[in-house]
Design a protein around this motif. Structure first.
Motif, PDB file in Angstrom:
ATOM      1  N   TYR A 122      -5.528   4.987  13.960  1.00  0.00           N
ATOM      2  CA  TYR A 122      -4.452   4.554  13.063  1.00  0.00           C
ATOM      3  C   TYR A 122      -4.769   3.200  12.438  1.00  0.00           C
ATOM      4  O   TYR A 122      -4.510   2.968  11.260  1.00  0.00           O
ATOM      5  CB  TYR A 122      -3.142   4.495  13.841  1.00  0.00           C
ATOM      6  CG  TYR A 122      -1.922   4.203  13.001  1.00  0.00           C
ATOM      7  CD1 TYR A 122      -1.465   5.124  12.062  1.00  0.00           C
ATOM      8  CD2 TYR A 122      -1.225   3.001  13.138  1.00  0.00           C
ATOM      9  CE1 TYR A 122      -0.338   4.860  11.291  1.00  0.00           C
ATOM     10  CE2 TYR A 122      -0.108   2.732  12.368  1.00  0.00           C
ATOM     11  CZ  TYR A 122       0.335   3.675  11.450  1.00  0.00           C
ATOM     12  OH  TYR A 122       1.442   3.403  10.683  1.00  0.00           O
ATOM     13  N   TYR A 123      -5.336   2.326  13.230  1.00  0.00           N
ATOM     14  CA  TYR A 123      -5.637   0.983  12.734  1.00  0.00           C
ATOM     15  C   TYR A 123      -7.056   0.857  12.175  1.00  0.00           C
ATOM     16  O   TYR A 123      -7.527  -0.242  11.924  1.00  0.00           O
ATOM     17  CB  TYR A 123      -5.392  -0.046  13.836  1.00  0.00           C
ATOM     18  CG  TYR A 123      -3.918  -0.244  14.079  1.00  0.00           C
ATOM     19  CD1 TYR A 123      -3.155  -1.013  13.209  1.00  0.00           C
ATOM     20  CD2 TYR A 123      -3.280   0.388  15.151  1.00  0.00           C
ATOM     21  CE1 TYR A 123      -1.796  -1.173  13.406  1.00  0.00           C
ATOM     22  CE2 TYR A 123      -1.911   0.227  15.352  1.00  0.00           C
ATOM     23  CZ  TYR A 123      -1.174  -0.555  14.479  1.00  0.00           C
ATOM     24  OH  TYR A 123       0.179  -0.703  14.665  1.00  0.00           O
ATOM     25  N   GLN A 124      -7.710   1.999  11.968  1.00  0.00           N
ATOM     26  CA  GLN A 124      -8.980   1.996  11.240  1.00  0.00           C
ATOM     27  C   GLN A 124      -8.771   2.298   9.765  1.00  0.00           C
ATOM     28  O   GLN A 124      -9.724   2.309   8.992  1.00  0.00           O
ATOM     29  CB  GLN A 124      -9.937   3.046  11.842  1.00  0.00           C
ATOM     30  CG  GLN A 124     -10.430   2.699  13.233  1.00  0.00           C
ATOM     31  CD  GLN A 124     -11.345   3.774  13.803  1.00  0.00           C
ATOM     32  OE1 GLN A 124     -11.156   4.974  13.568  1.00  0.00           O
ATOM     33  NE2 GLN A 124     -12.338   3.357  14.562  1.00  0.00           N
ATOM     34  N   GLY A 125      -7.528   2.533   9.385  1.00  0.00           N
ATOM     35  CA  GLY A 125      -7.239   2.871   7.993  1.00  0.00           C
ATOM     36  C   GLY A 125      -6.263   1.883   7.381  1.00  0.00           C
ATOM     37  O   GLY A 125      -6.267   0.689   7.686  1.00  0.00           O
ATOM     38  N   LEU A 126      -5.357   2.412   6.536  1.00  0.00           N
ATOM     39  CA  LEU A 126      -4.426   1.563   5.803  1.00  0.00           C
ATOM     40  C   LEU A 126      -3.434   0.845   6.698  1.00  0.00           C
ATOM     41  O   LEU A 126      -2.851  -0.159   6.302  1.00  0.00           O
ATOM     42  CB  LEU A 126      -3.644   2.409   4.792  1.00  0.00           C
ATOM     43  CG  LEU A 126      -4.298   2.646   3.422  1.00  0.00           C
ATOM     44  CD1 LEU A 126      -3.392   3.510   2.567  1.00  0.00           C
ATOM     45  CD2 LEU A 126      -4.576   1.325   2.730  1.00  0.00           C
ATOM     46  N   GLY A 178       5.503   0.765  15.732  1.00  0.00           N
ATOM     47  CA  GLY A 178       4.444   0.256  14.872  1.00  0.00           C
ATOM     48  C   GLY A 178       3.446   1.314  14.455  1.00  0.00           C
ATOM     49  O   GLY A 178       2.497   1.025  13.724  1.00  0.00           O
ATOM     50  N   LEU A 179       3.638   2.546  14.910  1.00  0.00           N
ATOM     51  CA  LEU A 179       2.741   3.644  14.553  1.00  0.00           C
ATOM     52  C   LEU A 179       3.287   4.468  13.396  1.00  0.00           C
ATOM     53  O   LEU A 179       2.768   5.544  13.092  1.00  0.00           O
ATOM     54  CB  LEU A 179       2.496   4.539  15.774  1.00  0.00           C
ATOM     55  CG  LEU A 179       1.771   3.857  16.940  1.00  0.00           C
ATOM     56  CD1 LEU A 179       1.683   4.793  18.134  1.00  0.00           C
ATOM     57  CD2 LEU A 179       0.376   3.400  16.526  1.00  0.00           C
ATOM     58  N   SER A 180       4.367   3.989  12.797  1.00  0.00           N
ATOM     59  CA  SER A 180       4.926   4.616  11.599  1.00  0.00           C
ATOM     60  C   SER A 180       5.143   3.511  10.576  1.00  0.00           C
ATOM     61  O   SER A 180       6.125   2.779  10.638  1.00  0.00           O
ATOM     62  CB  SER A 180       6.252   5.317  11.913  1.00  0.00           C
ATOM     63  OG  SER A 180       6.064   6.444  12.733  1.00  0.00           O
ATOM     64  N   LYS A 181       4.205   3.388   9.654  1.00  0.00           N
ATOM     65  CA  LYS A 181       4.343   2.390   8.595  1.00  0.00           C
ATOM     66  C   LYS A 181       4.069   3.093   7.271  1.00  0.00           C
ATOM     67  O   LYS A 181       2.927   3.404   6.945  1.00  0.00           O
ATOM     68  CB  LYS A 181       3.369   1.228   8.819  1.00  0.00           C
ATOM     69  CG  LYS A 181       3.753   0.348  10.023  1.00  0.00           C
ATOM     70  CD  LYS A 181       2.933  -0.926  10.107  1.00  0.00           C
ATOM     71  CE  LYS A 181       1.502  -0.645  10.512  1.00  0.00           C
ATOM     72  NZ  LYS A 181       0.750  -1.899  10.777  1.00  0.00           N
ATOM     73  N   ALA A 182       5.163   3.389   6.558  1.00  0.00           N
ATOM     74  CA  ALA A 182       5.129   4.131   5.289  1.00  0.00           C
ATOM     75  C   ALA A 182       4.999   5.630   5.546  1.00  0.00           C
ATOM     76  O   ALA A 182       4.688   6.072   6.657  1.00  0.00           O
ATOM     77  CB  ALA A 182       3.999   3.651   4.386  1.00  0.00           C
ATOM     78  N   ALA A 242       1.882  -4.292   6.296  1.00  0.00           N
ATOM     79  CA  ALA A 242       2.544  -5.320   7.108  1.00  0.00           C
ATOM     80  C   ALA A 242       3.736  -4.738   7.872  1.00  0.00           C
ATOM     81  O   ALA A 242       4.648  -4.162   7.266  1.00  0.00           O
ATOM     82  CB  ALA A 242       2.999  -6.464   6.226  1.00  0.00           C
ATOM     83  N   TYR A 243       3.724  -4.918   9.164  1.00  0.00           N
ATOM     84  CA  TYR A 243       4.836  -4.460  10.005  1.00  0.00           C
ATOM     85  C   TYR A 243       6.134  -5.151   9.590  1.00  0.00           C
ATOM     86  O   TYR A 243       7.211  -4.548   9.625  1.00  0.00           O
ATOM     87  CB  TYR A 243       4.505  -4.764  11.469  1.00  0.00           C
ATOM     88  CG  TYR A 243       5.546  -4.311  12.465  1.00  0.00           C
ATOM     89  CD1 TYR A 243       5.608  -2.991  12.890  1.00  0.00           C
ATOM     90  CD2 TYR A 243       6.473  -5.216  13.001  1.00  0.00           C
ATOM     91  CE1 TYR A 243       6.554  -2.570  13.819  1.00  0.00           C
ATOM     92  CE2 TYR A 243       7.412  -4.822  13.923  1.00  0.00           C
ATOM     93  CZ  TYR A 243       7.457  -3.493  14.332  1.00  0.00           C
ATOM     94  OH  TYR A 243       8.401  -3.093  15.253  1.00  0.00           O
ATOM     95  N   SER A 244       6.044  -6.424   9.195  1.00  0.00           N
ATOM     96  CA  SER A 244       7.233  -7.194   8.831  1.00  0.00           C
ATOM     97  C   SER A 244       7.975  -6.577   7.646  1.00  0.00           C
ATOM     98  O   SER A 244       9.188  -6.752   7.520  1.00  0.00           O
ATOM     99  CB  SER A 244       6.849  -8.640   8.497  1.00  0.00           C
ATOM    100  OG  SER A 244       5.915  -8.672   7.428  1.00  0.00           O
ATOM    101  N   TYR A 245       7.272  -5.859   6.773  1.00  0.00           N
ATOM    102  CA  TYR A 245       7.940  -5.149   5.682  1.00  0.00           C
ATOM    103  C   TYR A 245       8.354  -3.748   6.106  1.00  0.00           C
ATOM    104  O   TYR A 245       9.497  -3.327   5.898  1.00  0.00           O
ATOM    105  CB  TYR A 245       7.022  -5.059   4.457  1.00  0.00           C
ATOM    106  CG  TYR A 245       7.582  -4.167   3.363  1.00  0.00           C
ATOM    107  CD1 TYR A 245       8.541  -4.636   2.478  1.00  0.00           C
ATOM    108  CD2 TYR A 245       7.167  -2.831   3.236  1.00  0.00           C
ATOM    109  CE1 TYR A 245       9.072  -3.820   1.484  1.00  0.00           C
ATOM    110  CE2 TYR A 245       7.685  -2.008   2.240  1.00  0.00           C
ATOM    111  CZ  TYR A 245       8.638  -2.509   1.380  1.00  0.00           C
ATOM    112  OH  TYR A 245       9.162  -1.690   0.403  1.00  0.00           O
ATOM    113  N   HIS A 277       0.812  -1.219   0.000  1.00  0.00           N
ATOM    114  CA  HIS A 277       0.000   0.000   0.000  1.00  0.00           C
ATOM    115  C   HIS A 277       0.845   1.268   0.000  1.00  0.00           C
ATOM    116  O   HIS A 277       0.620   2.203   0.763  1.00  0.00           O
ATOM    117  CB  HIS A 277      -0.966  -0.017   1.183  1.00  0.00           C
ATOM    118  CG  HIS A 277      -1.944  -1.152   1.128  1.00  0.00           C
ATOM    119  ND1 HIS A 277      -3.045  -1.159   0.306  1.00  0.00           N
ATOM    120  CD2 HIS A 277      -1.954  -2.353   1.776  1.00  0.00           C
ATOM    121  CE1 HIS A 277      -3.707  -2.300   0.451  1.00  0.00           C
ATOM    122  NE2 HIS A 277      -3.072  -3.045   1.328  1.00  0.00           N
ATOM    123  N   ALA A 278       1.824   1.253  -0.874  1.00  0.00           N
ATOM    124  CA  ALA A 278       2.621   2.434  -1.196  1.00  0.00           C
ATOM    125  C   ALA A 278       3.048   2.241  -2.649  1.00  0.00           C
ATOM    126  O   ALA A 278       3.863   1.351  -2.928  1.00  0.00           O
ATOM    127  CB  ALA A 278       3.822   2.573  -0.276  1.00  0.00           C
TER     128      ALA A 278
END
Length: 487
Positions: free
Chosen positions: A354-358, A436-440, A363-366, A71-72
């Motif tokens: 934050y977890y109601q959207g993308l 985990g609050l910064s993904k992309a 994936a945190y693993s990526y 999703h980027a």
């Protein structure tokens, strides 16, 4: 440049004349990377960073092809692959050439205040030129006017006090009249900034974009002031060309995070001046500014790490100055709380939002390592060797603290302030990453942290700096012309 070393006994005698002291000294001195001009390890550090970016690109694309998108669109960057040129292209190229060829010499010779002004003007020009590669409307005026951005909510604010009291009621995605995406994801301070511009008559995306660039570019002067306040004017002067050609300027123009970068750097500069001059007013304003940044973005509470680096580098002995800074921070926090916005409640709800959207689909693993690749692009190729040299200096300091008693080793070229600030900035980014609050999208979100990596450019050998400047500028130009950034 090899670091000059002297070794002396406590009685002042030359250690080189003692029995076997020179041999003992050699055993405890750092060897290898970081002890001289060792460009090859620096190049390898940059290659490792490039490999990280390449891996993030390939893995992100492979996951998309396999039906597990990250999703980027241009992972690890949040952008679209769209090669293009624009009216800003020739200006950006010319500015890069001028800064690379004449910037370092001017940074050494100009009087201090003129240097700060010149650095800010050059940063404004560089950032505007990069933004105008996408054209005025798409690159500047239209950036902050989308339905996801702050300006879409400005007309809704008719009573600032009422907005603050009810702000948390509209954070969650399915709450009544929920805020636009960026407004809901941030404290209300940033919305108040744009409301203030609107009330002053500076309405629309054009004025908002210009404001973000002008404030964001102020980071160049603010970072230089911080380094000088901490006792290393030479490092401040060496850093200015790197701060001007900061690749993160691609996202400073235009995003609110660019404004956050300028505000955060200015607050840290005031804080540093307050501790070292010392100055009560600067300490109060620095503390107030740092607290104010936390009301611009929840993640900027991590400025406590660069602020801690400032305290250590300043060797603060006047604890009363820290008390004044805490007072300034308390005034800002108390004012927002009294007006009706509770930061901790907003933060709690934002984690839910934050977890109601993308974020749920990312994936945190990526992203836990893909984020670092995005940071490498934003900070530029010079960041990797700078960080390598900072780590080497810290290791050397640790080893020397364990040296045999009776020896005092002085490193004439040690640079405490840039090392600590560089490590403080990267520590804040790593903490944000692991949360985990910064993904992309961290290429813009982490701008207030990324700026402290090129700020330590003095760690690079002087003979190599122009080459690294070429790579920094080339990265910004390549990114800006190869992809169309979303923010």
């Amino acid at each position: 440049m090899r670091m000059p070393l002297t070794a002396r006994r406590p009685d002042g005698g030359d250690a080189g004349r003692g029995d076997g002291v020179r041999t003992r000294l050699r055993a405890w001195l750092p060897t290898g990377p970081g002890t001289g001009i060792l460009s090859k390890p620096d190049r390898w550090a940059a290659v490792v960073a490039l490999a990280l970016v390449a891996a993030a690109v390939l893995v992100g694309a492979a996951l998309g092809w396999a039906g597990h998108p990250v999703h980027a669109p241009a992972a690890p960057l949040f952008a679209h692959v769209m090669p293009h040129v624009g009216p800003g292209t020739p200006f950006a190229v010319v500015i890069a050439i001028l800064v690379i060829n004449w910037g370092p010499a001017l940074a050494e010779r100009l009087p201090w205040r003129r240097l700060l002004l010149a650095g800010w003007v050059a940063s404004v020009a560089w950032t505007f030129a990069l933004a105008l590669v996408d054209g005025w409307q798409r690159g500047v005026a239209g950036r902050l006017t989308t339905p996801f951005e702050y300006l879409s909510e400005v007309p809704r604010v008719t009573d600032a006090r009422a907005m603050l009291r009810g702000f948390t009621d509209h954070i969650l995605l399915f709450s009544p009249d929920n805020w636009a995406e960026h407004v809901s994801a941030h404290p209300p301070g940033v919305l108040l900034v744009f409301v203030g511009l609107d009330r002053l008559g500076l309405r629309g995306g054009g004025w908002a974009g210009v404001f973000c660039i002008l404030v964001g570019a102020a980071a160049t002067a603010a970072v230089a002031v911080t380094l000088r306040a901490l006792g290393d004017e030479a490092a401040a002067r060496a850093a200015v060309p790197f701060l001007v050609l900061f690749p993160g300027a691609v996202w400073v123009g235009v995003s609110a995070d660019g404004m956050f970068m300028g505000a955060a750097a200015t607050a840290l500069a005031l804080f540093a001046v307050g501790l070292t001059r010392p100055s009560r007013w600067c300490a109060v304003l620095g503390g107030a500014g740092l607290a104010g940044c936390a009301y611009l973005s929840y993640g900027l509470v991590l400025l406590v790490l660069p602020a801690g680096a400032v305290i250590v580098a300043a060797r603060a002995r006047r604890w009363s100055m820290l008390a004044w800074a805490v007072l300034g921070a308390g005034v800002v926090t108390g004012a927002f709380t009294w007006l009706g916005f509770e930061w901790w409640e907003g933060y709690r709800l934002v984690k839910v939002r934050y977890y109601q959207g993308l974020a749920t689909a990312r994936a945190y693993s990526y992203w836990v390592w893909g984020n670092l690749a995005a940071l490498a692009v934003s900070a530029g190729p010079a960041a990797a060797p700078v960080l390598r040299r900072a780590v080497v200096q810290v290791k050397a300091a640790v080893r020397l603290r364990a040296a045999p008693p009776g020896l005092t080793v002085q490193f004439g070229a040690a640079r405490t302030a840039p090392v600590l600030l560089c490590l403080g900035g990267i520590a804040a980014a790593v903490a944000a990453d692991l949360s985990g609050l910064s993904k992309a999208e961290v290429e813009r979100i982490w701008l207030p942290f990324a700026i402290w990596l090129p700020a330590a450019a003095a760690l690079l050998p002087a003979s190599d700096r122009r080459g690294w400047l070429w790579l920094q500028a080339g990265t910004a130009l390549l990114v800006n012309h190869l992809v169309l950034t979303n923010w």
